[in-house]
Design a protein around this motif. Structure first.
Motif, short mmCIF file in Angstrom:
data_model
loop_
_atom_site.label_atom_id
_atom_site.label_comp_id
_atom_site.label_asym_id
_atom_site.label_seq_id
_atom_site.Cartn_x
_atom_site.Cartn_y
_atom_site.Cartn_z
N LEU A 178 0.86 -1.19 0.00
CA LEU A 178 0.00 0.00 0.00
C LEU A 178 0.89 1.24 0.00
CD1 LEU A 178 -2.69 -1.17 2.58
CD2 LEU A 178 -2.83 -1.22 0.08
N LEU A 187 -4.35 4.12 -5.04
CA LEU A 187 -4.42 2.70 -5.41
C LEU A 187 -4.99 2.49 -6.81
CD1 LEU A 187 -5.71 1.31 -1.98
CD2 LEU A 187 -3.35 1.42 -2.82
N ARG A 202 -5.08 3.63 5.88
CA ARG A 202 -5.06 2.17 6.00
C ARG A 202 -6.20 1.68 6.90
NH1 ARG A 202 -1.14 -2.01 5.49
NH2 ARG A 202 -1.60 -3.77 6.87
#
Length: 217
Positions: free
Chosen positions: A152, A197, A160
């Motif tokens: 990540l 992402l 997160r």
């Protein structure tokens, strides 16, 4: 002034089911069916010619199944959102549909109102999963052979946390309560996660969370 109607493409090899869904959508204000296909390949060809907001795609079709069709649909220059429908509640089909870029997954026996709401949700950029999907995806990942976890990169500790809660199936409102954050802050974190992402929508964030191992935590 009302906005433009949601433009829907139907892809299913069962003419009777396709006709039933077409009539359902045609009777709903703010929706219109712009094309119909009986195969996955035909669905992609029609989507390339029409401005489609949402493609409602059956998993099992000849000449490109729903998974292959989803991959091609989401790769178009102006891709539609894809809502996958199936008779079979299979773990692998769920995972592969989402991994291919689908924004939603429902069983064909859903109530008509549920299907209409699903089309609206997916058109608005929200992920939509059948009630059993989150738990089944977690089971799929826990049972699958261990694979390298996704990194990540650039994700902050708070982001997160948010991603972990999304992976567990929590709504924005539930995340707000769990982390004691405002609605605006939660949406900001989700926006940052999608950018970092390269996620098209919330469903893609769910997949990223599974691949990063957050479902195990």
């Amino acid at each position: 002034m009302p906005g433009d109607p949601i433009r829907v493409l139907l892809a299913d090899d069962e003419p009777l089911y396709r006709a039933t869904v077409r009539l359902l959508l045609a009777a709903e204000p703010g929706m219109t069916v712009v094309a119909e296909a009986g195969t996955g390949r035909e669905a992609c060809a029609l989507a390339a010619r029409h401005a489609v907001d949402v493609a409602v795609v059956d998993v099992r079709m000849p000449d490109w199944d729903g998974i292959t069709a989803t991959e091609h649909l989401t790769a178009l220059p102006e891709p539609p959102k894809v809502l996958v429908l199936t008779t079979f509640d299979l773990d692998q089909a769920v995972y592969e549909a989402l991994r291919a870029g689908a924004s939603g997954f429902l069983l064909k026996d859903v109530a008509p109102r549920r299907l209409l709401d699903a089309v609206r949700s997916v058109a608005a950029g929200e992920a939509l999963l059948a009630p059993s999907v989150t738990g089944r995806l977690i089971a799929h990942f826990l049972d699958a052979p261990r694979r390298p976890r996704r990194a990540l990169d650039g994700v902050t500790p708070r982001e997160r946390e948010v991603l972990g809660l999304i992976t567990r199936g929590l709504s924005n409102a539930e995340i707000e309560q769990h982390l004691h954050l405002s609605r605006h802050t939660v949406k900001t974190h989700i926006g940052h996660l999608m950018a970092k992402l390269a996620a098209r929508d919330r469903a893609q964030l769910v997949i990223a969370g599974y691949e990063a191992g957050l479902a195990d935590e």
